[in-house]
Every structure is written in structure tokens, then in C-alpha cells.
Design a protein around this motif. Structure first.
Motif, PDB file in Angstrom:
ATOM      1  N   LEU A  91     -18.265  63.573 -78.156  1.00 16.69           N
ATOM      2  CA  LEU A  91     -16.879  63.202 -77.879  1.00 16.69           C
ATOM      3  C   LEU A  91     -16.852  62.350 -76.629  1.00 16.69           C
ATOM      4  CD1 LEU A  91     -13.762  63.403 -78.163  1.00 16.69           C
ATOM      5  CD2 LEU A  91     -13.903  65.525 -76.810  1.00 16.69           C
ATOM      6  N   LEU A  92     -16.219  61.207 -76.723  1.00 14.75           N
ATOM      7  CA  LEU A  92     -16.125  60.306 -75.574  1.00 14.75           C
ATOM      8  C   LEU A  92     -14.666  60.037 -75.240  1.00 14.75           C
ATOM      9  CD1 LEU A  92     -17.382  58.486 -73.456  1.00 14.75           C
ATOM     10  CD2 LEU A  92     -17.528  56.671 -75.184  1.00 14.75           C
ATOM     11  N   LEU A  93     -14.226  60.558 -74.087  1.00 21.72           N
ATOM     12  CA  LEU A  93     -12.888  60.278 -73.568  1.00 21.72           C
ATOM     13  C   LEU A  93     -12.950  58.993 -72.755  1.00 21.72           C
ATOM     14  CD1 LEU A  93     -11.948  63.817 -72.123  1.00 21.72           C
ATOM     15  CD2 LEU A  93     -11.569  62.967 -74.454  1.00 21.72           C
ATOM     16  N   VAL A  94     -12.022  58.080 -72.995  1.00 26.88           N
ATOM     17  CA  VAL A  94     -12.038  56.814 -72.250  1.00 26.88           C
ATOM     18  C   VAL A  94     -10.654  56.528 -71.682  1.00 26.88           C
ATOM     19  CG1 VAL A  94     -12.567  54.360 -72.284  1.00 26.88           C
ATOM     20  CG2 VAL A  94     -13.804  55.922 -73.808  1.00 26.88           C
ATOM     21  N   ASN A  95     -10.603  56.283 -70.389  1.00 27.71           N
ATOM     22  CA  ASN A  95      -9.363  55.857 -69.757  1.00 27.71           C
ATOM     23  C   ASN A  95      -9.513  54.427 -69.245  1.00 27.71           C
ATOM     24  OD1 ASN A  95      -6.703  55.991 -68.649  1.00 27.71           O
ATOM     25  ND2 ASN A  95      -6.971  58.188 -68.343  1.00 27.71           N
ATOM     26  N   LEU A  96      -8.452  53.913 -68.645  1.00 32.94           N
ATOM     27  CA  LEU A  96      -8.406  52.495 -68.294  1.00 32.94           C
ATOM     28  C   LEU A  96      -9.510  52.070 -67.349  1.00 32.94           C
ATOM     29  CD1 LEU A  96      -6.542  49.861 -68.505  1.00 32.94           C
ATOM     30  CD2 LEU A  96      -5.838  50.507 -66.201  1.00 32.94           C
ATOM     31  N   GLY A  97      -9.578  52.708 -66.195  1.00 30.72           N
ATOM     32  CA  GLY A  97     -10.605  52.306 -65.243  1.00 30.72           C
ATOM     33  C   GLY A  97     -10.147  52.444 -63.808  1.00 30.72           C
ATOM     34  N   THR A  98     -11.079  52.235 -62.912  1.00 29.95           N
ATOM     35  CA  THR A  98     -10.807  52.455 -61.501  1.00 29.95           C
ATOM     36  C   THR A  98     -11.837  51.719 -60.660  1.00 29.95           C
ATOM     37  OG1 THR A  98     -10.781  54.143 -59.751  1.00 29.95           O
ATOM     38  CG2 THR A  98     -12.148  54.590 -61.677  1.00 29.95           C
ATOM     39  N   PRO A  99     -11.437  51.208 -59.520  1.00 28.73           N
ATOM     40  CA  PRO A  99     -12.445  50.665 -58.592  1.00 28.73           C
ATOM     41  C   PRO A  99     -13.318  51.793 -58.067  1.00 28.73           C
ATOM     42  CG  PRO A  99     -10.278  50.756 -57.551  1.00 28.73           C
ATOM     43  CD  PRO A  99     -10.065  51.077 -58.992  1.00 28.73           C
ATOM     44  N   SER A 100     -14.544  51.463 -57.712  1.00 30.32           N
ATOM     45  CA  SER A 100     -15.473  52.476 -57.217  1.00 30.32           C
ATOM     46  C   SER A 100     -15.204  52.838 -55.762  1.00 30.32           C
ATOM     47  CB  SER A 100     -16.913  51.983 -57.357  1.00 30.32           C
ATOM     48  OG  SER A 100     -17.093  50.766 -56.640  1.00 30.32           O
ATOM     49  N   ALA A 101     -14.518  51.956 -55.061  1.00 33.21           N
ATOM     50  CA  ALA A 101     -14.185  52.184 -53.656  1.00 33.21           C
ATOM     51  C   ALA A 101     -12.993  51.299 -53.307  1.00 33.21           C
ATOM     52  CB  ALA A 101     -15.380  51.872 -52.755  1.00 33.21           C
ATOM     53  N   ILE A 102     -12.485  51.445 -52.089  1.00 34.12           N
ATOM     54  CA  ILE A 102     -11.305  50.662 -51.724  1.00 34.12           C
ATOM     55  C   ILE A 102     -11.629  49.503 -50.784  1.00 34.12           C
ATOM     56  CG2 ILE A 102      -9.616  52.481 -52.137  1.00 34.12           C
ATOM     57  CD1 ILE A 102      -9.713  53.172 -49.189  1.00 34.12           C
ATOM     58  N   ASP A 103     -12.906  49.159 -50.670  1.00 34.87           N
ATOM     59  CA  ASP A 103     -13.241  47.964 -49.903  1.00 34.87           C
ATOM     60  C   ASP A 103     -12.929  46.720 -50.744  1.00 34.87           C
ATOM     61  OD1 ASP A 103     -16.039  46.913 -51.166  1.00 34.87           O
ATOM     62  OD2 ASP A 103     -15.917  49.099 -51.212  1.00 34.87           O
ATOM     63  N   TYR A 104     -12.846  45.581 -50.098  1.00 33.19           N
ATOM     64  CA  TYR A 104     -12.407  44.348 -50.755  1.00 33.19           C
ATOM     65  C   TYR A 104     -13.313  43.969 -51.930  1.00 33.19           C
ATOM     66  CZ  TYR A 104     -11.334  39.393 -51.419  1.00 33.19           C
ATOM     67  OH  TYR A 104     -10.998  38.182 -51.973  1.00 33.19           O
ATOM     68  N   ARG A 105     -14.616  44.059 -51.755  1.00 34.51           N
ATOM     69  CA  ARG A 105     -15.539  43.641 -52.806  1.00 34.51           C
ATOM     70  C   ARG A 105     -15.422  44.516 -54.049  1.00 34.51           C
ATOM     71  NH1 ARG A 105     -21.308  41.912 -49.961  1.00 34.51           N
ATOM     72  NH2 ARG A 105     -20.506  40.087 -48.813  1.00 34.51           N
ATOM     73  N   SER A 106     -15.313  45.830 -53.837  1.00 38.50           N
ATOM     74  CA  SER A 106     -15.173  46.745 -54.970  1.00 38.50           C
ATOM     75  C   SER A 106     -13.875  46.484 -55.713  1.00 38.50           C
ATOM     76  CB  SER A 106     -15.207  48.201 -54.478  1.00 38.50           C
ATOM     77  OG  SER A 106     -16.434  48.514 -53.884  1.00 38.50           O
TER      78      SER A 106
END
Length: 332
Positions: free
Chosen positions: A11-26
Motif C-alpha cells: 500500500l502506497l499513500l501519496v500526498n502532494l509534497g513538501t520542501p525538505s527544509a526552509i532554506d532558500y535552496r530547498s
């Protein structure tokens, strides 16, 4: 390996997504992946890419970084969306202890990626996979793009498992019951009674709907089912759309404009929920809880409350469990 490939269910639950951190590059990396998706922005690349890489990523990365900082889970150093999606998968593992199901989670944009997690599931012997895009209402910009990436991953594999995709569930009884219980529970916990409840959904361009995207109709189905369940009329529970982007006309009425107008019309107490979001995220925790609340108070409103998403609550997990069991009945 042959026997496990035959029997193991994933079973694979998939949501939209998220940055890995809040620095500018991420933030820039995450937004680049998100906003370069042809399902999300349908403009011709020759027009869109100069705008995206020349203007949008430079400005939006800074704004998004500030917004994410306000809602970031500092304890885990991650976004709430990532926290809740992981927790949903973990709690489902306890629910399905009577069966050996390989339960996993991934993000359409960012990490863990659909490709990485799907490949790991196949390597562990999942010969049958249920993919669950965590969107109650279908849109090509959400559900379809999750399935696009999942099936493109399988195209690269020598072995392709049997697959089932969980469809949208805008007026599923278990889902509506859970939302209604959440609304009632939240309202009973506050010291005022909302005059108006707003069901705010993420918007999409109106042109997408004209081309056949059923999203608007599915949002309306959810709203109408909630009105019926809660015995509310169209003035007591209204449907709006938030998070518009770019110069196009998006689905209306716009949430921010509706909230502003309610306050100006003398409405003093409102509650806002987000039935299109399985988990709380930037759009609910900042755009609604912070920005929308500020707009309401600025224009004369007094009492504002945001009703949390189902998240990893008992009701929320029950909805996911119900939909999964419906799809895997003869697989386990």
C-alpha cells in the motif's frame, strides 16, 4: 522470491509534497519540481519556463520560506504534512496487523519520492500494489499527476506488479461522517457558535474545469453531502476556493474575498474547514489560520476558528482504512 511476489500486497499513500527544509535552496528546488509539472501549469513551456525560472522561483521561494517558517514542525525539523503522512502510514500498520501488508508513504514532489518508494516495495516482493493518492476530490492537478509518476516508474521495471488505484471519494459516507464528527467536535470545544461555516478547497484555473476536470463538481458533492449531514443550508455552509496563482481566473468564490465580505456584512463569527486536504499543511495552517483570520478581524469580524483536517486522528485513519479495505478485499 517468486512466492513472495505472488502473495505480498503493498500500500502506497501519496500526498502532494513538501520542501525538505526552509532554506532558500530547498524551497526553490521543491517549487521548481512542483511548478514545472505539466499537470499543474498547462501553459506552453516556451512561455512558462522563462517566467518560472526568471521571476517566480526567485520571488516565491522567499515568500514560501517565510510562510513555511511560521508552521514548521521544529521538533522534527519538517513540515506538518510530512509529519502527518508518516503518522498515517504508521498507524495503518497497527490497523492491518491481521494481514501482511507492506504499508508505505511518499510525496509527489520532494522526498521520499514515489519512484524511490515504489522501487523499494517491488524489491521487497510486492507483487500487488494499491496506490492511494490522498485527495478526496479528483483533479488532474493532483490525483492524475500522482498516478502519472507511479506508472512511469513501473515502465522502467522488468517486473510490473498488479496495481489498483483508490479513486476519489467526495461523498463517501464514511468520509462525510468523519468530517461531520470533526466539525461538531471542534465547535463544541470553542466558546462561540459560528454564524457561517466555510468549506474552503484548493482552487484550480477555471479553464481546467471547462476542459473536463471534474474537480469543481466533486467539491460541490462534498459540500452538499456535508450540508445534508449537518442539516445546514447554503447560507450556513458555503463553498469557496483558495490559493489561486497567476493571472488566470480560478474557481470562485475566492475564500479570501468571501471572508472579507462576510465580515463587512456584519457576520461576527465564522469557522473554516478544508475538506479537500487530508492533512494540515501550508494552505490550512498559514493561509487559513493566519492570513484568513487576519483578514476577517481586519474587516470587523470577531470570532474566527479553523477546524483541523482529519490528519492522523482516529476518524481520519478510519476513513483511509475503509477505502483501503474496499480495494484489497480479495487480495488478502
Amino acid at each position: 522470491m517468486e512466492q513472495s511476489l505472488k502473495n505480498r500486497v503493498g500500500l502506497l499513500l501519496v500526498n502532494l509534497g513538501t520542501p525538505s527544509a526552509i532554506d532558500y535552496r530547498s524551497m526553490r528546488r521543491y517549487l521548481a519540481e512542483f511548478l514545472s509539472d505539466r499537470r499543474v501549469i498547462e501553459w506552453p513551456r516556451i512561455i512558462w519556463y522563462p517566467i518560472l525560472y526568471g521571476i517566480v522561483l526567485n520571488t516565491r521561494s522567499i515568500k514560501s520560506r517565510t510562510a513555511y517558517a511560521r508552521i514548521w514542525n521544529n521538533t522534527r525539523n519538517e513540515s506538518p504534512l510530512r509529519t502527518y503522512t508518516r503518522s498515517q502510514a504508521e498507524k495503518l500498520r497497527f490497523v492491518f496487523t491481521d494481514h501482511e501488508i507492506d504499508i508505505n508513504w511518499a510525496m509527489r514532489y520532494g522526498q521520499p519520492s514515489i519512484e524511490t518508494v515504489t522501487s523499494s516495495m517491488i524489491a521487497r516482493g510486492c507483487g500487488r500494489i494499491v496506490i492511494f493518492p490522498l485527495y478526496p476530490q479528483y483533479s488532474a492537478t493532483t490525483t492524475a499527476t500522482v498516478n502519472d509518476v507511479f506508472f512511469s516508474t513501473l515502465q522502467k521495471k522488468r517486473f510490473m506488479p498488479a496495481v489498483r488505484t483508490i479513486p476519489s471519494y467526495p461523498d463517501n459516507t464514511v468520509y462525510i461522517d468523519a468530517l461531520a464528527a470533526s466539525i461538531k467536535g471542534h465547535i463544541s470545544s470553542i466558546d462561540f457558535k459560528p454564524e457561517v461555516i466555510i468549506a474552503s478547497y484548493h482552487g484550480i484555473p477555471q479553464s481546467y474545469v471547462r476542459q473536463g476536470d471534474p474537480y469543481f463538481l466533486e467539491c460541490r458533492r462534498t459540500t452538499e453531502a456535508l450540508r445534508h449531514k449537518l442539516s445546514l443550508d447554503a447560507k450556513q455552509l458555503i463553498m469557496t476556493f483558495q490559493s489561486r496563482f497567476g493571472p488566470e481566473e480560478w474557481l470562485q468564490p475566492y475564500t479570501d474575498k468571501a471572508i472579507e465580505q462576510l465580515a463587512r456584512n456584519g457576520i461576527k463569527s465564522i469557522a473554516v474547514l478544508n475538506p479537500g486536504f487530508v492533512s494540515d499543511c501550508l494552505e490550512t495552517l498559514d493561509e487559513i489560520a493566519n492570513k484568513a483570520a487576519y483578514m476577517f478581524h481586519k474587516n470587523g469580524g470577531e470570532n474566527f476558528t479553523r477546524i483541523p483536517c482529519l490528519n492522523d486522528s482516529e476518524e481520519g485513519i478510519h476513513v483511509i482504512e475503509h477505502l483501503v479495505r474496499r480495494e484489497i478485499t480479495n487480495w488478502i
